[in-house]
Design a protein around this motif. Structure first.
Motif, PDB file in Angstrom:
ATOM      1  N   ASN A 166       1.033  -1.223   0.011  1.00 17.15           N
ATOM      2  CA  ASN A 166       0.119   0.075  -0.093  1.00 17.15           C
ATOM      3  C   ASN A 166       1.065   1.258   0.044  1.00 17.15           C
ATOM      4  N   MET A 167       0.973   1.699  -1.066  1.00 19.01           N
ATOM      5  CA  MET A 167       2.050   3.052  -1.328  1.00 19.01           C
ATOM      6  C   MET A 167       1.038   4.186  -1.249  1.00 19.01           C
ATOM      7  N   HIS A 168       0.719   5.156  -0.322  1.00 18.90           N
ATOM      8  CA  HIS A 168       1.327   4.939   0.936  1.00 18.90           C
ATOM      9  C   HIS A 168       0.095   4.822   1.920  1.00 18.90           C
ATOM     10  N   GLY A 169       0.328   4.261   3.229  1.00 19.61           N
ATOM     11  CA  GLY A 169      -0.801   4.246   4.153  1.00 19.61           C
ATOM     12  C   GLY A 169      -0.961   5.899   4.468  1.00 19.61           C
ATOM     13  N   SER A 170      -2.321   5.699   5.248  1.00 22.28           N
ATOM     14  CA  SER A 170      -2.814   7.229   5.617  1.00 22.28           C
ATOM     15  C   SER A 170      -1.794   7.998   6.142  1.00 22.28           C
ATOM     16  N   THR A 171      -0.978   7.702   7.064  1.00 21.80           N
ATOM     17  CA  THR A 171       0.083   8.124   7.782  1.00 21.80           C
ATOM     18  C   THR A 171       0.964   8.630   6.810  1.00 21.80           C
ATOM     19  N   GLY A 172       1.230   7.903   5.662  1.00 27.88           N
ATOM     20  CA  GLY A 172       2.268   8.438   4.669  1.00 27.88           C
ATOM     21  C   GLY A 172       3.334   7.410   4.562  1.00 27.88           C
ATOM     22  N   ASP A 173       3.319   6.325   5.177  1.00 19.66           N
ATOM     23  CA  ASP A 173       4.384   5.383   5.197  1.00 19.66           C
ATOM     24  C   ASP A 173       4.138   4.160   4.298  1.00 19.66           C
ATOM     25  N   ILE A 174       5.401   3.761   3.994  1.00 19.64           N
ATOM     26  CA  ILE A 174       5.132   2.520   2.874  1.00 19.64           C
ATOM     27  C   ILE A 174       4.482   1.233   3.940  1.00 19.64           C
ATOM     28  N   VAL A 175       3.502   0.689   3.450  1.00 18.48           N
ATOM     29  CA  VAL A 175       2.881  -0.280   3.929  1.00 18.48           C
ATOM     30  C   VAL A 175       2.726  -1.869   3.233  1.00 18.48           C
ATOM     31  N   LEU A 176       3.658  -2.459   3.882  1.00 21.20           N
ATOM     32  CA  LEU A 176       3.771  -3.836   3.241  1.00 21.20           C
ATOM     33  C   LEU A 176       2.867  -4.685   3.865  1.00 21.20           C
ATOM     34  N   LEU A 177       1.734  -5.362   2.850  1.00 27.48           N
ATOM     35  CA  LEU A 177       0.544  -5.992   3.475  1.00 27.48           C
ATOM     36  C   LEU A 177       0.970  -7.550   3.604  1.00 27.48           C
ATOM     37  N   GLY A 178       1.031  -8.186   4.427  1.00 27.67           N
ATOM     38  CA  GLY A 178       0.876  -9.690   4.517  1.00 27.67           C
ATOM     39  C   GLY A 178       2.200 -10.358   4.463  1.00 27.67           C
ATOM     40  N   THR A 179       2.536 -10.987   5.770  1.00 28.69           N
ATOM     41  CA  THR A 179       3.951 -11.793   5.612  1.00 28.69           C
ATOM     42  C   THR A 179       3.605 -12.667   7.118  1.00 28.69           C
ATOM     43  N   GLN A 180       4.578 -13.603   7.484  1.00 30.28           N
ATOM     44  CA  GLN A 180       4.540 -14.430   8.530  1.00 30.28           C
ATOM     45  C   GLN A 180       5.523 -14.205   9.456  1.00 30.28           C
ATOM     46  N   THR A 181       5.293 -14.763  10.680  1.00 31.86           N
ATOM     47  CA  THR A 181       6.281 -14.113  11.717  1.00 31.86           C
ATOM     48  C   THR A 181       7.740 -14.448  11.361  1.00 31.86           C
ATOM     49  N   PRO A 182       8.187 -15.813  11.051  1.00 28.67           N
ATOM     50  CA  PRO A 182       9.511 -16.044  10.674  1.00 28.67           C
ATOM     51  C   PRO A 182      10.099 -15.136   9.684  1.00 28.67           C
ATOM     52  N   GLN A 183       9.614 -14.548   8.826  1.00 30.95           N
ATOM     53  CA  GLN A 183      10.101 -13.601   7.712  1.00 30.95           C
ATOM     54  C   GLN A 183      10.413 -11.980   8.432  1.00 30.95           C
ATOM     55  N   LEU A 184       9.995 -11.800   9.687  1.00 36.30           N
ATOM     56  CA  LEU A 184       9.847 -10.632  10.072  1.00 36.30           C
ATOM     57  C   LEU A 184      11.433 -10.179  10.384  1.00 36.30           C
ATOM     58  N   GLU A 185      12.096 -10.786  11.103  1.00 35.94           N
ATOM     59  CA  GLU A 185      13.472 -10.371  11.562  1.00 35.94           C
ATOM     60  C   GLU A 185      14.398 -10.462  10.141  1.00 35.94           C
ATOM     61  N   GLU A 186      13.977 -11.235   9.140  1.00 36.40           N
ATOM     62  CA  GLU A 186      14.725 -11.107   7.880  1.00 36.40           C
ATOM     63  C   GLU A 186      14.542  -9.948   7.072  1.00 36.40           C
ATOM     64  N   ILE A 187      13.301  -9.641   7.071  1.00 29.41           N
ATOM     65  CA  ILE A 187      12.696  -8.269   6.456  1.00 29.41           C
ATOM     66  C   ILE A 187      13.526  -7.219   7.062  1.00 29.41           C
ATOM     67  N   PHE A 188      13.443  -7.169   8.182  1.00 31.24           N
ATOM     68  CA  PHE A 188      14.130  -5.882   9.093  1.00 31.24           C
ATOM     69  C   PHE A 188      15.485  -6.000   8.947  1.00 31.24           C
ATOM     70  N   PHE A 189      16.396  -7.168   8.952  1.00 29.46           N
ATOM     71  CA  PHE A 189      17.681  -6.906   8.644  1.00 29.46           C
ATOM     72  C   PHE A 189      18.009  -6.449   7.048  1.00 29.46           C
ATOM     73  N   GLU A 190      17.308  -6.913   6.108  1.00 28.60           N
ATOM     74  CA  GLU A 190      17.328  -6.490   4.756  1.00 28.60           C
ATOM     75  C   GLU A 190      17.412  -5.144   4.850  1.00 28.60           C
ATOM     76  N   LEU A 191      16.078  -4.647   5.277  1.00 29.03           N
ATOM     77  CA  LEU A 191      15.911  -3.223   5.233  1.00 29.03           C
ATOM     78  C   LEU A 191      16.669  -2.333   6.031  1.00 29.03           C
ATOM     79  N   THR A 192      17.267  -2.793   6.970  1.00 30.05           N
ATOM     80  CA  THR A 192      18.310  -1.830   7.830  1.00 30.05           C
ATOM     81  C   THR A 192      19.565  -1.956   7.493  1.00 30.05           C
ATOM     82  N   HIS A 193      20.105  -3.141   6.824  1.00 32.64           N
ATOM     83  CA  HIS A 193      21.377  -3.379   6.457  1.00 32.64           C
ATOM     84  C   HIS A 193      21.852  -3.052   4.866  1.00 32.64           C
TER      85      HIS A 193
END
Lengths: 439, 81
Positions: A131-158
């Motif tokens: 959802n580009m973009h949510g009402s607040t203005g941020d990038i909203v990525l819709l729909g993933t599962q718990t084991p992916q969260l840290e992976e996504i966070f690492f990729e985004l930040t690093h």
């Protein structure tokens, strides 16, 4: 062949507008084909099951999403919103369908590389739906599962040099207009202030301690391209405190038809000759704009910064030179008391990068301290302000009362003076008084 | 007077355990009430430390956030994970 039959959703595609149903179907089809040969980390039929569960909700007339959860990335109290389906056997692809909020770049300036990397990441580790973009203005990525969260966070930040945005009782992802990068009306560098406050208040963004959500938005001029006045608890709207600059020769050129009004916008139709009286003077909301003897005169102290004259004749009129911003407080959407626009808290404040915007940070922290102390759970600051009175906020922040904080005289006399704020206290000589007033 | 970190942590955990029969999640304000003389930011530091130690967890509806003891109440395991 679609996984689930969706006659009710199909109907939504029949109107004249682009439909999210078509978008989700397109993604479902693309994932089924998997032309890139991706090793999908969550079920490939996630978008198909999303359509299925939505169709079921329409049929049943009730939602099949559960509310909230404890998922997140370690140490962060925001940025990930747990979403679980209550029919996981029927729709395993959306058994978990967590939302990830990602900070958007200031002014929403993207590189194509960033967007491609983001899409690649989300195709691999999420549903592919954004959802580009949510009402607040941020990038909203819709729909993933718990084991992916840290992976996504690492990729985004690093690898993408980005961070999660805000959710829950946090400072939400701040948003700014393009400001000085593209716009001649910018009264301050909205992107710089947005970035600075985002860095300064990292703890408030990621570790929730507010009574409820809190939003900053930055409009570099009163045209308000990010609509800060309506969309944020604390809005920073560019303004000037001297006079609108007038180039009388350019005024004559507009009147004479040599320069197209509105910078040439609305040129698709012949609107007739530019009529400065009809199109500018008569539309000035405070009646401070005059055109007499071929010259423009503005009673600047009455100007309410509607920007109409400047927008109409940008080559003739320009924002003043003593620039800064106004701070408004308390805008919110409905839920309690209906929607509310921001109320003017600080009429003018310098936006000074040299001292790291300290004056602004003092206001921000004063507002927060008061709200954290006085606000009830799940109460927006606009509601606290209404409940306890605007004067309580002004006092808590430690700024002076100002007539410009009053919308109109005698409408809302919110200032109740205390004895120590009045010369000579409330004490009076009763005999003197009685000389002038009979009992 | 600044909060003593370890004593404050113990007090928060004690409060959560006492309430655990009726409540598994708490608003931030519930904790500031435990320390009326402390600033909210100090209380937040204690809670953040407890989260880092994995004794407390954040629970979020998306719009509101609450704190809970790790393992208390309905857990992810019950949500199909």
């Amino acid at each position: 062949m679609a996984k689930h039959k969706t006659p009710l959703l199909d109907q939504l595609e029949s109107g004249p507008w682009p439909s999210f149903v078509s978008d989700v179907k397109q993604e479902a089809e693309a994932r089924a084909k998997n032309e890139k040969g991706l090793d999908y980390q969550i079920p490939a039929d996630c978008p198909a099951d999303l359509l299925g569960v939505l169709e079921l909700s329409y049929t049943d007339g009730e939602t099949h999403w559960k509310h909230g959860g404890i998922v997140g990335v370690f140490g962060y109290g925001g940025g990930v919103i747990g979403r679980y389906c209550d029919q996981p056997e029927m729709f395993p692809g959306v058994a978990h369908f967590h939302t990830v909020r990602v900070a958007q770049p200031a002014g929403k300036f993207y590189t194509t590389k960033f967007l491609r990397d983001l899409c690649d990441l989300w195709d691999l580790r999420g549903s592919g739906l954004t959802n580009m973009h949510g009402s607040t203005g941020d990038i909203v990525l819709l729909g993933t599962q718990t084991p992916q969260l840290e992976e996504i966070f690492f990729e985004l930040t690093h690898n993408m040099n980005n961070d999660l945005g805000g959710s829950g009782s946090n400072l939400r992802t701040p948003a700014a207009c393009m400001g000085m990068s593209r716009c001649e009306y910018a009264c301050y560098d909205s992107q710089e202030l947005c970035y600075n406050l985002t860095q300064e208040y990292q703890d408030e963004l990621h570790r929730p301690a507010f009574p409820y959500k809190f939003k900053f938005k930055f409009d570099a001029c009163p045209n308000g391209c990010v609509a800060a006045i309506a969309r944020s608890d604390l809005s920073f709207i560019g303004t000037w405190r001297d006079n609108i600059k007038i180039d009388q020769e350019a005024v004559a050129a507009y009147v004479g038809g040599e320069i197209a009004p509105n910078a040439g916008a609305h040129a698709g139709r012949d609107w007739g000759k530019f009529d400065i009286v009809k199109e500018v003077v008569d539309l000035c909301p405070s009646g401070c704009f005059k055109y007499e003897g071929g010259k423009v005169a503005i009673d600047n102290k009455e100007c309410v910064r509607c920007m109409h004259c400047i927008n109409t004749m940008p080559q003739a009129l320009h924002i003043g030179d003593e620039r800064g911003c106004s701070i408004l407080c308390g805008a919110k959407a409905p839920i309690l008391d209906g929607p509310q626009m921001g109320s003017l808290l600080v009429p003018f404040i310098e936006v000074n990068k040299d001292d790291d915007f300290q004056a602004i940070k003092d206001v921000v922290e004063g507002v927060w301290d008061w709200w954290m102390e006085e606000g009830k759970n799940r109460e927006r600051i606009g509601e606290t302000m209404k409940r306890l009175g605007f004067a309580a906020l002004v006092k808590a922040v430690g700024i002076d009362f100002d007539p410009r904080q009053v919308q109109e005289p005698r409408h809302n006399p919110y200032i109740f003076w205390k004895a120590d704020e009045v010369d000579g206290d409330w004490d009076r000589d009763i005999n003197e008084y009685r000389k002038r007033h009979q009992r | 007077m600044p909060l003593d970190m370890e004593a404050a942590k113990a007090e928060i955990m004690k409060f959560c355990e006492q309430k655990s029969k009726s409540k598994s999640k708490f608003y931030f304000n519930d904790f500031t009430k435990l320390f009326p003389d402390a600033k909210a930011r100090e209380v937040k530091k204690v809670l953040t430390a407890l989260v880092q130690e994995e004794k407390m967890v954040f629970w979020s509806s998306g719009s509101t956030t609450m704190y809970g003891m790790a393992g208390a109440g309905k857990q992810a395991a019950a949500e199909g994970e």
